[in-house]
Scaffold this active site. Structure first.
Site, PDB file in Angstrom:
ATOM      1  N   LYS A 135       0.861  -1.180   0.000  1.00 18.83           N
ATOM      2  CA  LYS A 135       0.000   0.000   0.000  1.00 18.83           C
ATOM      3  C   LYS A 135       0.901   1.235   0.000  1.00 18.83           C
ATOM      4  CE  LYS A 135      -1.544   2.863   2.936  1.00 18.83           C
ATOM      5  NZ  LYS A 135      -1.496   4.120   2.117  1.00 18.83           N
ATOM      6  N   GLY A 166      -5.025   3.279  -1.266  1.00 16.93           N
ATOM      7  CA  GLY A 166      -5.937   3.794  -0.251  1.00 16.93           C
ATOM      8  C   GLY A 166      -5.165   4.584   0.782  1.00 16.93           C
ATOM      9  N   ASP A 167      -5.883   5.164   1.731  1.00 17.30           N
ATOM     10  CA  ASP A 167      -5.207   5.976   2.741  1.00 17.30           C
ATOM     11  C   ASP A 167      -4.833   5.135   3.956  1.00 17.30           C
ATOM     12  OD1 ASP A 167      -7.584   5.619   4.117  1.00 17.30           O
ATOM     13  OD2 ASP A 167      -8.245   7.686   3.940  1.00 17.30           O
ATOM     14  N   GLY A 168      -4.076   5.768   4.857  1.00 13.88           N
ATOM     15  CA  GLY A 168      -3.606   5.059   6.037  1.00 13.88           C
ATOM     16  C   GLY A 168      -4.711   4.712   7.007  1.00 13.88           C
ATOM     17  N   GLY A 170      -7.847   4.198   6.421  1.00 14.78           N
ATOM     18  CA  GLY A 170      -8.702   3.126   5.912  1.00 14.78           C
ATOM     19  C   GLY A 170      -7.940   1.840   5.661  1.00 14.78           C
ATOM     20  N   VAL A 171      -7.196   1.798   4.570  1.00 16.16           N
ATOM     21  CA  VAL A 171      -6.527   0.567   4.148  1.00 16.16           C
ATOM     22  C   VAL A 171      -5.363   0.203   5.073  1.00 16.16           C
ATOM     23  CG1 VAL A 171      -5.307  -0.588   2.254  1.00 16.16           C
ATOM     24  CG2 VAL A 171      -7.221   0.924   1.760  1.00 16.16           C
ATOM     25  N   GLY A 172      -4.579   1.201   5.473  1.00 15.33           N
ATOM     26  CA  GLY A 172      -3.425   0.922   6.342  1.00 15.33           C
ATOM     27  C   GLY A 172      -3.835   0.279   7.657  1.00 15.33           C
ATOM     28  N   GLU A 210      10.044   1.908  10.287  1.00  8.31           N
ATOM     29  CA  GLU A 210      11.100   2.882   9.990  1.00  8.31           C
ATOM     30  C   GLU A 210      10.436   4.241  10.087  1.00  8.31           C
ATOM     31  OE1 GLU A 210      13.260   5.531   8.808  1.00  8.31           O
ATOM     32  OE2 GLU A 210      12.847   4.848   6.770  1.00  8.31           O
ATOM     33  N   CYS A 244      13.976  11.303   6.356  1.00 10.25           N
ATOM     34  CA  CYS A 244      13.932  10.981   7.779  1.00 10.25           C
ATOM     35  C   CYS A 244      15.304  11.026   8.438  1.00 10.25           C
ATOM     36  CB  CYS A 244      13.269   9.623   7.998  1.00 10.25           C
ATOM     37  SG  CYS A 244      13.985   8.309   7.000  1.00 10.25           S
ATOM     38  N   GLU A 344      10.332  16.858  14.286  1.00 10.28           N
ATOM     39  CA  GLU A 344      10.774  16.637  12.912  1.00 10.28           C
ATOM     40  C   GLU A 344      10.034  17.612  11.992  1.00 10.28           C
ATOM     41  OE1 GLU A 344      11.821  12.807  10.205  1.00 10.28           O
ATOM     42  OE2 GLU A 344       9.865  12.769  11.165  1.00 10.28           O
TER      43      GLU A 344
END
Length: 437
Positions: A135, A166-168, A170-172, A210, A244, A344
């Site tokens: 994803k 999909g977005d985090g 929902g699908v994530g 990560e 990062c 960050e």
């Protein structure tokens, strides 16, 4: 999206039975074909990444698209020499340690280095003998759709690789909680990584993370100051600050601090901003309005908390009123308690902090919830060894040394769990079985 995910999981579960039993030679052949397809369509990949997340085209080709093929090659090299069955000890000749693929793996990747992260996860999982559901970030999904074409063209069996958009939220979240996904590998913010871990807990699946960083760059008086500061500022601004492991806190020994600030001011002033489609070494825009607003708020917070604005600041650079462009920004007189030193930013913003001695530098370097990378600039090799041993970070680089391909990428503390790249990346996707006979 739920039905799509379920279909992908079923396909991956069915394919795992045969894919997990393939020999190393077969996997190496297919990964080699994948690299060939990738390289033949690399220009297409570079254009796609540039258009979806704003990376200048030169960087999109060399660094962004280039990193994907490089990581895949490193996994091929690691797999060639990896022994999945190893003897336990000379004293127990009938006992073996067997490394087996963990199963169906959910891979959630970010927008800032799309192919870098896709290759690190997909390459490792496929080399290990796992099947995957990828994803990509909903902000930059086009490069992963192109990568899916590469996988197909390379001839991987059906069901081994599956792409679900999909977005985090929902699908994530559904992937993290799915009972038939054996492992989740996630790259993104620490906040989102915590949510992934919580969602995964009920099914006791392996979680590799990560996450964020606030990496210190320690510049000692005995360093080549011009070289160290120029490289440090440019690295902080690289990818418009959207990395990062970016060295966003420059800790400078007090005796050379004022001189370092002047060098940083000059470098920021020389840093060009430009359109992603233009050739050259310049900074593109940030990826989205949300990211732009966040960076602007953090720049303003630094000003409000009393940091000295040396270069840049709030607002857009002159002539760049359209698009999410930001001014390359440097702050001096920062202390480590300020928001700009702890959060960050993910934009081209450098915080410069003076230190008195080695102990002071190490204390400030470690005074962060993160522990991804750290950088040391010194002319004293004994000091470099001494300080690197005290820094709580997964990767320490001295005097501009680069990380070799296939080396482990990852960090301590809230920067994550596990390592990506090379043999360490492959082992993240393996289970350990003891066989005594």
């Amino acid at each position: 999206a739920g039905a799509d995910l379920d279909a992908a999981v079923i396909a991956a579960r069915c394919a795992f039975e045969s894919w997990s039993q393939t020999g190393k030679a077969e996997r190496l052949t297919l990964l080699g074909r994948l690299v060939e397809v990738y390289e033949s369509r690399r220009e297409e990949m570079a254009q796609t990444i540039s258009s979806e997340m704003g990376s200048p085209i030169l960087m999109a080709d060399r660094a962004q698209a280039g990193s994907g093929a490089s990581h895949l090659r490193a996994f091929i090299a690691a797999l060639e020499s990896y022994e999945f069955v190893q003897p336990f000890s000379a004293e127990s000749p009938g006992t073996s340690i067997i490394h087996e693929p963990i199963g169906v793996c959910g891979l959630i990747t970010p927008w800032n280095w799309p192919m870098n992260q896709v290759a690190l996860k997909v390459g490792a999982a496929l080399a290990a003998g796992c099947t995957v559901i990828l994803k990509p970030s909903e902000i930059a999904p086009l490069s992963s759709m192109l990568f899916a074409e590469f996988i197909h063209e390379a001839g991987f069996p059906a069901g081994v690789f599956n792409l679900v958009n999909g977005d985090g939220v929902g699908v994530g979240s559904a992937m993290s909680a799915h009972p038939d996904i054996d492992m989740i590998s996630f790259t993104g913010s620490t906040r989102a990584g915590i949510a992934v871990s919580k969602a995964a807990a009920d099914t006791v699946k392996r979680v590799a993370l990560e996450l964020g960083g606030k990496s210190p760059n320690l510049v000692f008086e005995d360093a080549d100051l011009e070289k160290a500061v120029v490289a440090g500022v440019r690295f902080c601004f690289d990818n418009t600050g959207q990395s990062c492991n970016s060295p966003t806190r420059m800790l400078v020994e007090r005796g050379v601090y004022d001189k370092a600030v002047l060098i940083a001011k000059r470098v920021a002033g020389e840093t060009r901003v430009g359109q992603p489609s233009e050739q050259g070494n310049h900074l593109g825009p940030l990826v989205s309005k949300q990211q732009f607003d966040k960076v602007q708020a953090l720049i303003q917070a630094a000003i409000d908390e009393g940091a000295t604005l040396v270069a840049g600041g709030t607002g857009k650079p002159p002539g760049f009123e359209t698009g999410y462009f930001v001014k390359p920004t440097v702050f001096s007189d920062v202390n480590n308690d300020m928001t700009i030193a702890q959060e960050e930013v993910f934009g081209p913003v450098l915080a410069m902090i003076p230190f008195d001695d080695e102990d002071d530098a190490v204390r400030m370097a470690n005074d962060t919830p993160y522990g991804l990378a750290a950088y040391i600039q010194t002319g004293d090799s004994e000091r470099a060894s001494r300080v690197s041993g005290r820094l709580r970070a997964g990767m320490v680089q001295v005097n501009g040394a680069s990380r070799p391909l296939g080396s482990p990428f990852g960090g301590y503390k809230q920067s994550g769990i596990g390592r990506e790249g090379g043999v360490w990346g492959i082992e993240d996707f393996l289970e350990v079985k003891l066989l005594a006979q």
